[in-house]
Design a protein around this motif. Structure first.
Motif, PDB file in Angstrom:
ATOM      1  N   ASP A 142       0.829  -1.206   0.000  1.00  0.00           N
ATOM      2  CA  ASP A 142       0.000   0.000   0.000  1.00  0.00           C
ATOM      3  C   ASP A 142       0.867   1.262   0.000  1.00  0.00           C
ATOM      4  O   ASP A 142       0.601   2.218  -0.733  1.00  0.00           O
ATOM      5  CB  ASP A 142      -0.910   0.022   1.219  1.00  0.00           C
ATOM      6  N   LYS A 143       1.917   1.253   0.808  1.00  0.00           N
ATOM      7  CA  LYS A 143       2.793   2.425   0.906  1.00  0.00           C
ATOM      8  C   LYS A 143       3.557   2.631  -0.401  1.00  0.00           C
ATOM      9  O   LYS A 143       3.742   3.770  -0.856  1.00  0.00           O
ATOM     10  CB  LYS A 143       3.765   2.258   2.071  1.00  0.00           C
ATOM     11  N   TRP A 144       4.013   1.529  -1.001  1.00  0.00           N
ATOM     12  CA  TRP A 144       4.757   1.654  -2.259  1.00  0.00           C
ATOM     13  C   TRP A 144       3.854   2.150  -3.381  1.00  0.00           C
ATOM     14  O   TRP A 144       4.232   3.042  -4.146  1.00  0.00           O
ATOM     15  CB  TRP A 144       5.394   0.319  -2.664  1.00  0.00           C
ATOM     16  N   VAL A 145       2.651   1.602  -3.507  1.00  0.00           N
ATOM     17  CA  VAL A 145       1.723   2.038  -4.542  1.00  0.00           C
ATOM     18  C   VAL A 145       1.374   3.511  -4.347  1.00  0.00           C
ATOM     19  O   VAL A 145       1.301   4.288  -5.319  1.00  0.00           O
ATOM     20  CB  VAL A 145       0.451   1.167  -4.546  1.00  0.00           C
ATOM     21  N   THR A 146       1.196   3.923  -3.115  1.00  0.00           N
ATOM     22  CA  THR A 146       0.935   5.334  -2.823  1.00  0.00           C
ATOM     23  C   THR A 146       2.098   6.202  -3.279  1.00  0.00           C
ATOM     24  O   THR A 146       1.911   7.224  -3.963  1.00  0.00           O
ATOM     25  CB  THR A 146       0.694   5.536  -1.320  1.00  0.00           C
ATOM     26  N   ALA A 147       3.307   5.793  -2.923  1.00  0.00           N
ATOM     27  CA  ALA A 147       4.504   6.560  -3.310  1.00  0.00           C
ATOM     28  C   ALA A 147       4.681   6.574  -4.825  1.00  0.00           C
ATOM     29  O   ALA A 147       5.032   7.609  -5.414  1.00  0.00           O
ATOM     30  CB  ALA A 147       5.735   5.968  -2.635  1.00  0.00           C
ATOM     31  N   LEU A 148       4.439   5.433  -5.461  1.00  0.00           N
ATOM     32  CA  LEU A 148       4.583   5.318  -6.916  1.00  0.00           C
ATOM     33  C   LEU A 148       3.599   6.245  -7.622  1.00  0.00           C
ATOM     34  O   LEU A 148       3.974   6.980  -8.551  1.00  0.00           O
ATOM     35  CB  LEU A 148       4.348   3.868  -7.340  1.00  0.00           C
ATOM     36  N   THR A 149       2.351   6.237  -7.170  1.00  0.00           N
ATOM     37  CA  THR A 149       1.334   7.079  -7.796  1.00  0.00           C
ATOM     38  C   THR A 149       1.643   8.557  -7.585  1.00  0.00           C
ATOM     39  O   THR A 149       1.544   9.364  -8.524  1.00  0.00           O
ATOM     40  CB  THR A 149      -0.058   6.747  -7.230  1.00  0.00           C
ATOM     41  N   GLN A 150       2.012   8.911  -6.376  1.00  0.00           N
ATOM     42  CA  GLN A 150       2.350  10.309  -6.100  1.00  0.00           C
ATOM     43  C   GLN A 150       3.524  10.771  -6.957  1.00  0.00           C
ATOM     44  O   GLN A 150       3.540  11.901  -7.455  1.00  0.00           O
ATOM     45  CB  GLN A 150       2.673  10.485  -4.617  1.00  0.00           C
ATOM     46  N   HIS A 151       4.488   9.888  -7.144  1.00  0.00           N
ATOM     47  CA  HIS A 151       5.696  10.247  -7.878  1.00  0.00           C
ATOM     48  C   HIS A 151       5.413  10.452  -9.369  1.00  0.00           C
ATOM     49  O   HIS A 151       6.035  11.323  -9.997  1.00  0.00           O
ATOM     50  CB  HIS A 151       6.747   9.150  -7.698  1.00  0.00           C
ATOM     51  N   TYR A 152       4.477   9.666  -9.949  1.00  0.00           N
ATOM     52  CA  TYR A 152       4.273   9.688 -11.397  1.00  0.00           C
ATOM     53  C   TYR A 152       2.934  10.259 -11.846  1.00  0.00           C
ATOM     54  O   TYR A 152       2.649  10.274 -13.050  1.00  0.00           O
ATOM     55  CB  TYR A 152       4.433   8.271 -11.966  1.00  0.00           C
ATOM     56  N   LYS A 153       2.112  10.743 -10.932  1.00  0.00           N
ATOM     57  CA  LYS A 153       0.758  11.127 -11.319  1.00  0.00           C
ATOM     58  C   LYS A 153       0.703  12.271 -12.318  1.00  0.00           C
ATOM     59  O   LYS A 153      -0.312  12.432 -13.018  1.00  0.00           O
ATOM     60  CB  LYS A 153      -0.076  11.458 -10.078  1.00  0.00           C
ATOM     61  N   ASN A 154       1.752  13.055 -12.424  1.00  0.00           N
ATOM     62  CA  ASN A 154       1.785  14.118 -13.429  1.00  0.00           C
ATOM     63  C   ASN A 154       2.401  13.671 -14.747  1.00  0.00           C
ATOM     64  O   ASN A 154       2.452  14.442 -15.708  1.00  0.00           O
ATOM     65  CB  ASN A 154       2.550  15.327 -12.891  1.00  0.00           C
ATOM     66  N   ARG A 155       2.864  12.428 -14.781  1.00  0.00           N
ATOM     67  CA  ARG A 155       3.485  11.904 -15.996  1.00  0.00           C
ATOM     68  C   ARG A 155       2.808  10.652 -16.543  1.00  0.00           C
ATOM     69  O   ARG A 155       2.856  10.391 -17.748  1.00  0.00           O
ATOM     70  CB  ARG A 155       4.964  11.581 -15.708  1.00  0.00           C
ATOM     71  N   VAL A 156       2.205   9.870 -15.676  1.00  0.00           N
ATOM     72  CA  VAL A 156       1.545   8.618 -16.066  1.00  0.00           C
ATOM     73  C   VAL A 156       0.066   8.729 -15.749  1.00  0.00           C
ATOM     74  O   VAL A 156      -0.312   9.127 -14.651  1.00  0.00           O
ATOM     75  CB  VAL A 156       2.170   7.418 -15.314  1.00  0.00           C
ATOM     76  N   HIS A 157      -0.768   8.344 -16.712  1.00  0.00           N
ATOM     77  CA  HIS A 157      -2.212   8.507 -16.543  1.00  0.00           C
ATOM     78  C   HIS A 157      -2.976   7.182 -16.625  1.00  0.00           C
ATOM     79  O   HIS A 157      -4.171   7.152 -16.372  1.00  0.00           O
ATOM     80  CB  HIS A 157      -2.744   9.475 -17.600  1.00  0.00           C
ATOM     81  N   GLU A 158      -2.269   6.109 -16.997  1.00  0.00           N
ATOM     82  CA  GLU A 158      -2.917   4.802 -17.157  1.00  0.00           C
ATOM     83  C   GLU A 158      -2.137   3.771 -16.347  1.00  0.00           C
ATOM     84  O   GLU A 158      -0.914   3.644 -16.495  1.00  0.00           O
ATOM     85  CB  GLU A 158      -2.964   4.408 -18.639  1.00  0.00           C
ATOM     86  N   TRP A 159      -2.868   3.042 -15.479  1.00  0.00           N
ATOM     87  CA  TRP A 159      -2.243   2.114 -14.538  1.00  0.00           C
ATOM     88  C   TRP A 159      -2.870   0.727 -14.682  1.00  0.00           C
ATOM     89  O   TRP A 159      -4.072   0.565 -14.556  1.00  0.00           O
ATOM     90  CB  TRP A 159      -2.438   2.618 -13.109  1.00  0.00           C
ATOM     91  N   GLU A 160      -2.026  -0.257 -14.939  1.00  0.00           N
ATOM     92  CA  GLU A 160      -2.484  -1.644 -15.070  1.00  0.00           C
ATOM     93  C   GLU A 160      -2.068  -2.425 -13.825  1.00  0.00           C
ATOM     94  O   GLU A 160      -0.881  -2.494 -13.497  1.00  0.00           O
ATOM     95  CB  GLU A 160      -1.883  -2.283 -16.323  1.00  0.00           C
TER      96      GLU A 160
END
Length: 476
Positions: free
Chosen positions: A146-164
Motif C-alpha cells: 500500500d505504501k509503495w503504490v501510494t509513493a509510486l502514484t504520487q511520484h508519477y501522477k503528473n506523468r503517467v495517466h494509465e495504470w495496469e
C-alpha cells in the motif's frame, strides 16, 4: 547508427521480395514508392503501443534500445513498475531507474502506461519478483505494498495517466481469482485516491478461462459498488493462428458487458518469436519461427485487433529479453522487434520492427472501422475497411488467414472481391512488410454503382496488405 539503420531497412525490403517472393510470386505492378514512416512526435494519437516489459528485472536494456523507440511510431509503451527494484531496503524507494525510462519515453512522444508489479521478497509473504509469482499476502507485506503504490502514484501522477494492476494473474497458481479481485480493488482504490483522473486497467489475462476469471473480478466490484475502479480490461492470448483469439474475446465481452458495458478492451501484450523451435523460451516456442513469420504474425494480430475494435494494441516487445533463473522461465525470449545480444546490446532491427513502423505510420491518428462496408465472400480471407480522421476516404486491409504464418508462398492467393460502401480514389496496393506501394492497374478494378468496387486478381499473402486511395498514402 542512423546510416546503418537505413541500410538495414533497404536490405530487409529487398530480402522480402527476392528470397521469399512477397507479395505473391512475381509482383509485376508498377512500384510508385514506399510508405513514409512517422516518428512518434509527429503522431498526435494512435492505438499502437510497444512493450517495454521486464526492464524491472533487467532482462532488457532501455538505454540500449531507446534510440529506436521514437522512430518506431508507437504512442504508448507498457512498463512494469518493479516493486522489488524500487524498494530494496524496507521503507526506502529509489525511482531513479524508472524515472530515466519514463522521462525519456515522454520526451520522444511516447506515453508510458505503468503496471504496479511484481512482489517483493524482502517482506515475508511479499510474493516474488517474477512472472506467475504470488501477490503480497501477509499483513506486513500488504501494508508495505500500500505504501509503495501510494509513493509510486504520487511520484508519477503528473506523468503517467494509465495504470495496469498486476500481470497475468491467471498464470499463477499461488493465488486465486477471488484473491486477485480483492487485491485489485485494494490497489485501484489507492491509485484513484492519489490520482482521481487515472485510467485503471485490470486483468491482463493470458491463458486460462477468461470469462470466468473476469466474472469473479466484476462480480466482486459490483457487490462492493466499486465498478468505477475499472475503466479498461486487458487480454493477451498467444495462438499460433492469431485470429483464433477472438473466439475467446467474444465470450469475454458477454460477461464483462453484462456488468459494465462501457469498459474498454485492450490487447495488452502479444507478439511472436523470431527463431526456430528450441532456440528460445516463452509462449509459442513449440513452433519454428523466422523474422518473416514473426513480422507476419505481428501484423495479423495488430490488424485483427483493429478489426475487432480493440481500443489499444500492445506488441510484445521492443527488444529481445534474457530471463534469469528463478523466474517463471529462464533463457532467451526472442519476441523483440530488435534483435539483442546476451549483453542486451542491440544487434539490429528485425523485419517486424519495420513492419510495425509501416503499420503505425499508415494507421496513425483516429481510425474508424466502416461497419457498413460489405464484402463478397472469399474463403479464408480476413478483410476490414476503415476511415481515417473522419474523412470520406477508405482503406481496406486483407490477408489470407486459413492457418498460422508460413515462410513460403503456399498460403498466398490472387483473389477477386467486391466491396461496397467505401470510397477510394485511384486505388493503390501497399505491402506492409516491405513498405512498398504499387499502382493497381486499371484492368484490375472497376467502380460499382454507388460507393463500391470490384477488384480482380489482387495478390493477397498470409499477412495484411492494404488497398487505399493514392492520396491517403504518404510516400517517401
Amino acid at each position: 547508427m542512423h546510416m546503418k539503420k537505413i541500410f538495414t531497412g533497404i536490405f530487409l525490403s529487398t530480402m522480402v521480395f527476392s528470397a521469399f517472393g512477397q507479395p505473391p510470386e512475381g509482383m509485376k505492378w508498377k512500384e510508385i514508392g514506399s510508405v513514409k514512416t512517422l516518428n512518434a512526435k509527429d503522431i498526435k494519437t494512435s492505438r499502437w503501443s510497444i512493450g517495454g516489459e521486464t526492464l524491472d528485472r533487467n532482462y532488457a536494456d532501455y538505454e540500449a534500445y531507446k534510440t529506436y523507440l521514437g522512430p518506431l511510431g508507437a504512442k504508448r509503451i507498457r512498463l512494469q513498475g518493479g516493486w522489488a527494484r524500487c524498494e530494496k531496503v524496507k521503507g526506502q524507494y529509489d525511482f531513479t531507474w524508472l524515472d530515466a525510462i519514463v522521462d525519456d519515453a515522454i520526451k520522444q512522444g511516447v506515453q508510458p502506461w505503468l503496471q504496479p508489479s511484481y512482489g517483493n521478497p524482502i517482506y515475508e509473504g511479499g510474493g516474488e519478483a517474477a512472472l506467475a509469482g504470488g501477490i503480497p499476502t501477509s499483513a506486513e507485506a500488504l501494508a508495505a505494498w500500500d505504501k509503495w503504490v501510494t509513493a509510486l502514484t504520487q511520484h508519477y501522477k503528473n506523468r503517467v495517466h494509465e495504470w495496469e494492476i498486476w500481470n497475468e494473474p491467471d498464470l499463477s497458481n499461488k493465488f486465486t481469482a477471488v484473491q486477485y479481485a480483492r487485491f485489485y480493488e485494494r490497489t485501484a482504490t489507492i491509485i484513484r485516491k492519489e490520482q482521481p483522473s487515472a485510467r485503471l486497467i485490470g486483468l491482463a489475462l493470458c491463458c486460462m478461462a477468461w470469462p470466468q476469471y473476469a466474472d469473479t473480478l466484476f462480480t466482486h466490484l459490483k457487490k462492493n459498488n466499486t465498478l468505477d475502479l475499472i475503466d479498461v480490461i486487458t487480454i493477451h492470448g498467444y495462438k499460433f493462428r492469431p485470429e483464433d483469439t477472438y473466439r475467446q474475446v467474444d465470450d469475454l465481452k458477454k460477461v464483462v458487458y453484462a456488468v459494465k458495458p462501457g469498459v474498454q478492451i485492450w490487447q495488452g501484450e502479444n507478439g511472436a518469436p523470431s527463431v526456430k523451435k528450441g532456440e528460445a523460451i516463452g509462449a509459442m516456442r513449440e513452433y519454428d519461427w523466422s523474422e518473416l513469420t514473426q513480422a507476419k504474425w505481428n501484423l495479423r494480430r495488430m490488424f485483427g485487433d483493429m478489426g475487432n475494435d480493440f481500443e489499444v494494441t500492445n506488441v510484445f516487445s521492443m527488444s529481445d529479453m534474457y530471463y534469469s533463473s528463478g523466474d517463471h522461465m529462464a533463457g532467451y525470449n526472442a519476441k523483440g522487434l530488435l534483435k539483442s545480444k546476451p549483453d542486451k546490446s542491440i544487434d539490429k532491427p528485425k523485419m517486424a520492427y519495420y513492419a510495425f513502423q509501416y503499420a503505425a505510420s499508415v494507421f496513425s491518428e483516429k481510425i474508424r472501422r466502416i461497419k457498413s462496408a460489405v464484402f463478397s465472400h472469399v474463403p479464408d480471407l480476413s478483410v476490414f475497411a476503415y476511415q481515417k480522421n473522419n474523412s470520406n476516404k477508405s482503406m481496406v486491409t486483407l490477408w489470407m488467414s486459413r492457418k498460422g504464418p508460413v515462410d513460403d508462398t503456399s498460403e498466398n492467393r490472387n483473389i477477386n472481391i467486391t466491396v461496397k460502401n467505401i470510397s477510394i480514389d485511384t486505388p493503390v496496393y501497399v505491402d506492409l512488410i516491405s513498405g512498398k506501394v504499387y499502382e493497381i492497374p486499371r484492368s484490375n478494378y472497376k467502380r460499382n454503382a454507388g460507393n463500391g468496387y470490384v477488384f480482380s486478381g489482387i495478390p493477397v499473402p498470409d499477412y495484411p496488405i492494404l488497398i487505399a486511395g493514392k492520396s491517403s498514402i504518404v510516400l517517401k
